[in-house]
Design a protein around this motif. Structure first.
Motif, short mmCIF file in Angstrom:
data_model
loop_
_atom_site.label_atom_id
_atom_site.label_comp_id
_atom_site.label_asym_id
_atom_site.label_seq_id
_atom_site.Cartn_x
_atom_site.Cartn_y
_atom_site.Cartn_z
N LEU A 1 -37.40 65.45 -62.98
CA LEU A 1 -37.45 66.84 -63.30
C LEU A 1 -38.93 67.24 -62.59
N ASN A 2 -39.87 66.54 -62.95
CA ASN A 2 -41.33 66.72 -62.33
C ASN A 2 -41.27 66.46 -60.78
N PHE A 3 -40.63 65.62 -60.14
CA PHE A 3 -40.59 65.36 -58.87
C PHE A 3 -39.58 66.64 -58.34
N ALA A 4 -38.85 67.15 -58.90
CA ALA A 4 -37.94 68.21 -58.27
C ALA A 4 -38.73 69.53 -58.17
N GLU A 5 -39.46 69.79 -59.27
CA GLU A 5 -40.25 70.91 -59.37
C GLU A 5 -41.68 70.72 -58.23
N GLN A 6 -42.31 69.60 -58.19
CA GLN A 6 -43.15 69.50 -57.12
C GLN A 6 -42.66 69.77 -55.79
N LEU A 7 -41.49 69.31 -55.47
CA LEU A 7 -41.02 69.10 -54.05
C LEU A 7 -39.89 70.41 -53.88
N ASP A 8 -40.01 71.41 -54.80
CA ASP A 8 -38.93 72.42 -54.83
C ASP A 8 -37.55 72.14 -54.54
N VAL A 9 -37.05 71.09 -55.40
CA VAL A 9 -35.69 70.89 -55.40
C VAL A 9 -35.02 71.77 -56.00
N LYS A 10 -34.02 72.55 -55.45
CA LYS A 10 -33.35 73.54 -56.14
C LYS A 10 -32.08 73.14 -57.29
N GLY A 11 -31.82 71.90 -57.20
CA GLY A 11 -30.78 71.48 -57.97
C GLY A 11 -30.51 70.00 -57.90
N MET A 12 -29.95 69.44 -59.08
CA MET A 12 -29.55 68.18 -59.16
C MET A 12 -28.40 67.74 -60.04
N SER A 13 -27.59 66.90 -59.41
CA SER A 13 -26.62 66.14 -60.26
C SER A 13 -27.30 65.31 -61.14
N VAL A 14 -27.05 65.32 -62.47
CA VAL A 14 -27.66 64.24 -63.55
C VAL A 14 -26.24 63.25 -64.02
N SER B 1 -43.87 59.17 -60.20
CA SER B 1 -44.82 60.14 -60.12
C SER B 1 -45.65 59.50 -58.94
N ASP B 2 -45.63 58.19 -58.69
CA ASP B 2 -46.27 57.65 -57.64
C ASP B 2 -45.75 58.32 -56.30
N VAL B 3 -44.53 58.46 -56.23
CA VAL B 3 -43.95 58.97 -54.96
C VAL B 3 -44.28 60.62 -54.93
N VAL B 4 -44.30 61.30 -55.96
CA VAL B 4 -44.56 62.58 -56.02
C VAL B 4 -46.10 62.68 -55.28
N ASN B 5 -47.03 61.86 -55.88
CA ASN B 5 -48.35 61.58 -55.20
C ASN B 5 -48.66 61.62 -53.76
N LEU B 6 -47.60 60.73 -53.40
CA LEU B 6 -47.48 60.49 -51.96
C LEU B 6 -47.25 61.91 -50.92
N PHE B 7 -46.28 62.63 -51.72
CA PHE B 7 -46.06 64.01 -51.08
C PHE B 7 -47.13 64.93 -51.24
N HIS B 8 -47.67 65.08 -52.63
CA HIS B 8 -48.85 65.92 -52.73
C HIS B 8 -49.73 65.69 -51.86
N GLU B 9 -50.32 64.22 -51.45
CA GLU B 9 -51.46 63.95 -50.78
C GLU B 9 -51.11 64.27 -49.07
N SER B 10 -49.89 63.90 -48.84
CA SER B 10 -49.70 64.12 -47.47
C SER B 10 -49.47 65.46 -46.85
N SER B 11 -49.32 66.36 -48.08
CA SER B 11 -49.08 67.77 -47.58
C SER B 11 -50.59 68.27 -46.80
N LEU B 12 -51.56 67.73 -47.29
CA LEU B 12 -52.78 68.09 -46.64
C LEU B 12 -53.27 67.12 -45.38
N MET B 13 -52.48 66.53 -44.93
CA MET B 13 -52.79 65.32 -43.88
C MET B 13 -51.86 65.94 -42.54
N THR B 14 -52.71 66.88 -42.02
CA THR B 14 -51.80 67.24 -40.66
C THR B 14 -52.82 67.27 -39.48
N ASN B 15 -53.84 66.39 -39.59
CA ASN B 15 -54.91 66.37 -38.31
C ASN B 15 -54.52 65.27 -37.48
#
Length: 498
Positions: A281-294, A161-175
């Protein structure tokens, strides 16, 4: 923001060692980071010459031990070393350091002014080797004292979840240019998907010094380029992955990414390590991962989170493949088809499988798929497991026998020994001598007539396989099973035959 750069970290004890590594990996990186804190003390006096001796722009880093480095001297000595390395700037900028890494609390105006005057960009860094860092955007804004600096934050995530947060915050950092890195096993996606996190660069280490950066999760630059196609990843790239824990080694990315290249599909497949399938699964949903091997240990626990199950999953009670369609997770099992194809190749066309007496070692997710296939092929079987109740529960489903996995069941194992199928993780990554800890049937004495199929494929010959082979048995590891089940996954992910 442009294509992210690949920075290779050099941690040799001598300048000569670092130069040789830079030459070997020259085509796989864009920037070189000279970690002067790793150099022998007498070699540190030579760092000013380093940029002129290599063909890539260079970062000068003298990392303190409190920030994960090896520098244990005082700040005065370190400041003198920075000054020595940045002084006497050459008119040819290629012969100077292109970047210098200063921690967020290191502010020496004379050194900073010299860097800026000589055109050396300042990377303003913050490291936490044990804890995650939150409020990344706000923290980066505060670290940029001037518009000239590149803020860098590297932290050790506690969970995915901490990695998910990195991608979430970075999506707004384009300046402005920034560098965000989640370290360790769970942080690996942040190193591969740097273009998605809008990060300025990612860090790698050469294979020869990988042991020095193993704990923070650096990837070999060749692997990053050739296996994960780092330069080809963009925000339009389709994402797929494999999830499990600890997931130390896996050959699945090689199989899937090779398929994408062969078919010209803009996609990448990478490890998603987590201790909880819900976080994967939450990571996959947040980053739009379309499929995973389990894989281990989630093949059964993942069922709770799925919206639809294939007929095989419903029958087997385990899932090794999930696909996300219309915001819903659909579960499949390709272990059964992959195992069947690999097993029949191993046994050969002359072997009659019906009524063959088989031992299945283990009763977990993989064993469930294998028991399903063994029944389908008309074999008789006995399930061996350390917890007898678990073995009995699986055995009852297919009218098989069940026995406890220990020396008290040696005679039963001998009765069901025409084919022994090892389905547990025991023996995985076991390169040392054979022992009860890495051989699940250490108590069994092979006669030489048994056939042994171990679903583990790293190492290629597990301890139980080596022992069986020495007795004259025909043995097979799980790599072909891995390949064949991966081909089925590939089609489920892409709609294309591998």
């Amino acid at each position: 923001m442009g294509q992210p750069l690949i920075c290779m970290t050099l941690t040799g004890k001598t300048i000569e060692e670092d130069i040789k590594l830079s030459q070997k990996y020259e085509k796989f990186c864009d920037v070189l980071e000279l970690r002067a804190d790793h150099l022998d003390e007498n070699e540190q006096l030579l760092i000013r010459k380093f940029p002129a001796l290599v063909k890539k722009p260079c970062i000068l880093t003298i990392r303190r031990d409190s920030d994960g480095g090896l520098w244990t001297g005082n700040d005065f000595s370190r400041t003198n070393l920075f000054g020595r390395a940045l002084a006497f700037a050459d008119p040819d900028k290629k012969r100077n350091f292109a970047y210098v890494d200063f921690e967020e609390d290191y502010h020496i105006p004379s050194i900073q002014d010299a860097a800026m005057a000589f055109g050396v960009r300042i990377i303003r860094s913050c490291h936490n080797m044990t804890e995650p860092i939150h409020n990344l955007r706000k923290r980066c804004d505060a670290m940029r004292k001037t518009g000239y600096e590149i803020p860098k934050i590297a932290f050790m995530p506690k969970t995915l979840s901490d990695v998910v947060n990195l991608f979430h915050e970075s999506s707004l950092m384009t300046n402005y240019d920034h560098i965000l890195v989640a370290m360790g096993a769970e942080g690996m996606p942040s190193r591969i998907l740097t273009s998605i996190s809008n990060s300025y660069m990612t860090y790698t280490s050469p294979q020869e010094t990988a042991d020095k950066t193993a704990s923070i999760g650096h990837i070999d630059p060749v692997v990053l380029n050739d296996l994960y196609n780092f330069k080809g990843i963009s925000k339009s790239t389709q994402l797929f992955g494999i999830t499990g824990w600890p997931l130390v080694k896996t050959s699945s990315p090689e199989i899937h990414n090779m398929g994408y290249r062969h078919h010209g599909i803009d996609a990448v497949y990478f490890p998603i390590r987590s201790q909880l399938i819900s976080e994967s699964l939450n990571f996959a949903e947040q980053l739009d991962v379309k499929g995973m091997s389990v894989t281990i240990p989630f093949k059964e626990s993942v069922l709770y989170y799925l919206h639809e199950l294939s007929p095989e999953v419903m029958q087997i009670g385990a899932c090794n493949t999930v696909v996300r369609k219309n915001y819903k997770w659909i579960g499949y099992n390709t272990d059964c088809t992959g195992f069947e194809r690999a097993l029949l190749e191993f046994l050969g066309s002359n072997v009659k499988t019906k009524k063959m007496k088989v031992s299945i070692i283990g009763a977990g997710g993989a064993a469930k798929a294998i028991a399903y296939t063994v029944k389908k092929l008309g074999m008789k079987a006995c399930i061996f497991n350390r917890t007898l109740e678990t073995a009995q529960k699986l055995a009852e489903k297919y009218d098989f026998m069940a026995a406890k996995l220990d020396e008290t069941s040696a005679m039963i194992l001998d009765e069901y020994s025409s084919l022994i199928i090892q389905t547990t993780s025991v023996g995985m990554n076991a390169e040392g001598p054979i022992s009860p800890e890495n051989d699940p049937i250490y108590f069994y004495k092979f006669r030489g007539t048994e056939k042994v199929f171990d679903i583990v494929y790293v190492p290629a010959s597990t301890p139980v396989m080596r022992r069986a082979s020495a007795a004259g048995c025909k043995v097979c590891n799980g790599y072909k099973m891995l390949e064949y089940q991966a081909y089925e996954q590939f089609k489920l992910f892409t709609g294309v035959d591998y």
